[in-house]
Design an enzyme around this catalytic site. Sequence first.
Site, PDB file in Angstrom:
ATOM      1  N   ASP A  86      -0.029   2.499  -3.674  1.00  0.00           N
ATOM      2  CA  ASP A  86      -0.740   3.142  -2.345  1.00  0.00           C
ATOM      3  C   ASP A  86      -0.040   1.989  -1.208  1.00  0.00           C
ATOM      4  OD1 ASP A  86      -2.359   1.098  -2.956  1.00  0.00           O
ATOM      5  OD2 ASP A  86      -4.339   2.191  -2.144  1.00  0.00           O
ATOM      6  N   ASP A  93      -3.651  -3.640  -0.665  1.00  0.00           N
ATOM      7  CA  ASP A  93      -3.759  -3.454   0.931  1.00  0.00           C
ATOM      8  C   ASP A  93      -4.959  -4.419   1.427  1.00  0.00           C
ATOM      9  OD1 ASP A  93      -5.665  -1.828  -0.350  1.00  0.00           O
ATOM     10  OD2 ASP A  93      -5.291  -0.199   1.168  1.00  0.00           O
ATOM     11  N   GLU A 103      -9.699  10.252  -9.442  1.00  0.00           N
ATOM     12  CA  GLU A 103     -11.140   9.935  -9.039  1.00  0.00           C
ATOM     13  C   GLU A 103     -11.537  10.163  -7.791  1.00  0.00           C
ATOM     14  OE1 GLU A 103     -10.143   5.238  -9.039  1.00  0.00           O
ATOM     15  OE2 GLU A 103     -12.407   5.786  -9.600  1.00  0.00           O
ATOM     16  N   THR A 111      -5.967  -7.070   0.013  1.00  0.00           N
ATOM     17  CA  THR A 111      -5.491  -8.576  -0.181  1.00  0.00           C
ATOM     18  C   THR A 111      -4.549  -8.842   0.988  1.00  0.00           C
ATOM     19  OG1 THR A 111      -5.668  -8.278  -2.154  1.00  0.00           O
ATOM     20  CG2 THR A 111      -3.977 -10.188  -1.894  1.00  0.00           C
ATOM     21  N   ARG A 122       8.199 -20.332 -11.201  1.00  0.00           N
ATOM     22  CA  ARG A 122       9.402 -20.575 -11.755  1.00  0.00           C
ATOM     23  C   ARG A 122      10.578 -20.759 -10.583  1.00  0.00           C
ATOM     24  NH1 ARG A 122       9.693 -19.357 -18.001  1.00  0.00           N
ATOM     25  NH2 ARG A 122       8.031 -20.889 -18.524  1.00  0.00           N
ATOM     26  N   HIS A 147     -10.812   2.174 -16.870  1.00  0.00           N
ATOM     27  CA  HIS A 147     -10.049   1.040 -16.753  1.00  0.00           C
ATOM     28  C   HIS A 147      -9.073   0.796 -17.945  1.00  0.00           C
ATOM     29  CE1 HIS A 147     -13.301   0.310 -14.055  1.00  0.00           C
ATOM     30  NE2 HIS A 147     -12.758  -0.447 -13.477  1.00  0.00           N
ATOM     31  N   THR A 171      -0.686  -3.393  -7.512  1.00  0.00           N
ATOM     32  CA  THR A 171      -1.970  -2.509  -7.522  1.00  0.00           C
ATOM     33  C   THR A 171      -1.507  -0.975  -8.469  1.00  0.00           C
ATOM     34  OG1 THR A 171      -3.356  -1.045  -6.604  1.00  0.00           O
ATOM     35  CG2 THR A 171      -1.453  -1.495  -5.286  1.00  0.00           C
ATOM     36  N   ILE A 172      -2.379  -0.762  -9.290  1.00  0.00           N
ATOM     37  CA  ILE A 172      -1.764   0.538 -10.129  1.00  0.00           C
ATOM     38  C   ILE A 172      -1.688   1.771  -9.490  1.00  0.00           C
ATOM     39  CG2 ILE A 172      -2.830  -0.395 -12.304  1.00  0.00           C
ATOM     40  CD1 ILE A 172      -5.015   2.004 -11.997  1.00  0.00           C
ATOM     41  N   ASP A 173      -2.472   1.793  -8.036  1.00  0.00           N
ATOM     42  CA  ASP A 173      -2.460   2.729  -7.191  1.00  0.00           C
ATOM     43  C   ASP A 173      -1.352   3.146  -6.315  1.00  0.00           C
ATOM     44  OD1 ASP A 173      -5.173   2.961  -7.886  1.00  0.00           O
ATOM     45  OD2 ASP A 173      -5.987   2.446  -5.935  1.00  0.00           O
ATOM     46  N   GLY A 176      -7.409   6.441  -9.046  1.00  0.00           N
ATOM     47  CA  GLY A 176      -6.938   6.540  -7.729  1.00  0.00           C
ATOM     48  C   GLY A 176      -7.984   6.799  -6.639  1.00  0.00           C
ATOM     49  N   ARG A 177      -8.607   6.120  -6.180  1.00  0.00           N
ATOM     50  CA  ARG A 177      -9.879   6.067  -5.127  1.00  0.00           C
ATOM     51  C   ARG A 177      -9.502   6.795  -4.031  1.00  0.00           C
ATOM     52  NH1 ARG A 177     -11.967   0.313  -5.066  1.00  0.00           N
ATOM     53  NH2 ARG A 177      -9.966   0.089  -4.553  1.00  0.00           N
ATOM     54  N   GLY A 197      -8.049  -5.130  -7.693  1.00  0.00           N
ATOM     55  CA  GLY A 197      -7.989  -4.534  -8.885  1.00  0.00           C
ATOM     56  C   GLY A 197      -6.680  -5.232  -9.485  1.00  0.00           C
ATOM     57  N   ALA A 234       6.879 -15.478 -12.053  1.00  0.00           N
ATOM     58  CA  ALA A 234       8.213 -15.729 -11.080  1.00  0.00           C
ATOM     59  C   ALA A 234       7.976 -16.780  -9.949  1.00  0.00           C
ATOM     60  CB  ALA A 234       8.630 -14.394 -10.657  1.00  0.00           C
ATOM     61  N   ARG A 266     -13.082  -9.671  -6.131  1.00  0.00           N
ATOM     62  CA  ARG A 266     -13.081  -9.180  -4.682  1.00  0.00           C
ATOM     63  C   ARG A 266     -14.088  -9.957  -4.251  1.00  0.00           C
ATOM     64  NH1 ARG A 266     -12.619  -3.989  -7.447  1.00  0.00           N
ATOM     65  NH2 ARG A 266     -10.429  -2.933  -6.868  1.00  0.00           N
ATOM     66  N   GLU A 300      -1.678  21.854 -16.315  1.00  0.00           N
ATOM     67  CA  GLU A 300      -1.911  23.034 -15.676  1.00  0.00           C
ATOM     68  C   GLU A 300      -2.102  22.980 -13.974  1.00  0.00           C
ATOM     69  OE1 GLU A 300      -2.649  22.749 -18.888  1.00  0.00           O
ATOM     70  OE2 GLU A 300      -1.230  24.506 -19.342  1.00  0.00           O
TER      71      GLU A 300
END
Length: 329
Positions: free
Chosen positions: A137, A110, A230, A112, A32, A260, A133-135, A178-179, A18, A29, A79, A195
């Site tokens: 994790d 992970d 999710e 990858t 360079r 997304h 990764t946005i997760d 967040g699978r 992802g 980076a 993927r 809440e």
Amino acid sequence: MSEDLVKVKTIAVLTSGGDSPGMNAAVRAVVRAAAQSEINVYGVKHGYYGLIHDEFVEMDTHSVSNIIQRGGTILKSARSEEFRTEEGRKKAADNLKKYNIDALVAIGGDGTFTGANLLSKEHGVNAVGVPATIDNDIIGTDETIGYDSALNTALEAIDKIRDTADAHERMFLVEVMGRDTGFIALETSIASGAEIALLPEELTNVEEVKRQLNNMLKEQRRSSLVVVAEGDETGGAIKLAEKIKDDFSQYDMRVCILGHIQRGGAPTARDRVLASRLGAAAVKVLIEGHSEVMVGVVNNSLKLTPMRVAISKKKELDHSLIELAKILR
Ligand SMILES: Nc1ncnc2c1ncn2[C@@H]1O[C@H](COP(=O)(O)OP(=O)(O)O)[C@@H](O)[C@H]1O
Ligand SMILES: O=P(O)(O)OC[C@H]1O[C@](O)(COP(=O)(O)O)[C@@H](O)[C@@H]1O
Ligand SMILES: [Mg+2]
């Protein structure tokens, strides 16, 4: 982790899994920092798919101009099922040999790193992982590249939902990504004053959720926000709504799935700085002769973690934050 000094002449870099905001800053980076050390760089398009199907492009400092602020990844991400097979990885290794590439920088999560580790073990390809990764994790780094950006994107959306929820005195179930992990759900719920937060790491008792919501409604709250990861046990916000809507029919319940949009957009300053540090560090550690390691930042210092360790266990949520969310809601 070997530490023999080797002359690295040519490296490849790819983004995989992802996408996450800041992947471009990391690619920049790597390119360079490599140029500074007179190392040639090939960018590989479409992650491991491109490694197998020969999508190599030469890169120089100009190839990465004006990308630090852009979401997505100029190298594209994908993927690849084929890379999960020995034959697929053999083709990938043959391509790396064809271009005389000494080492691979794999920017991703992970999955990858699992792939890169296998490529190294089976074909002796030196490999360094950069966690993106946005997760969030992945152990071995306090934060992954893209997490801070996704968190802020989700929070901005949730704040907006709160406005309309409040105006109509409605109940909203907001699903965030967040699978398998609840980092985004937990921190957005604290930052938005939600809440309730439902997290994959905790068992969800639907009756208990109903009871808590009822208690809060008795306190005369004008709106209720439930943030649902999710990967929560209930199966996400739509399924949760099906289970509880009859009990709260007077609150005109709505479901909003952020989806997304959380993966796109400009990286935050923190993600740009993290990606810049980690991309440059990946090149440095390759020059020092390391392989099968992941670079990370822990307590504001660079840290190396063997890839096999980074993929061996799940990063845990901070339980004091779970408690804090409950106390402050
Ligand atoms: N067990 C595995 N063996 C070999 N390659 C893998 C394995 N798991 C993942 N990969 C490769 O890494 C890619 C990205 O993994 P994925 O889990 O989708 O994303 P992420 O790296 O963000 O966790 C997969 O499409 C696959 O090519
Ligand atoms: O884009 P897709 O294929 O629908 O994948 C969605 C998944 O990717 C993620 O955004 C990121 O996961 P990875 O970094 O492990 O690929 C998850 O939060 C989400 O469950
Ligand atoms: Mg993953």
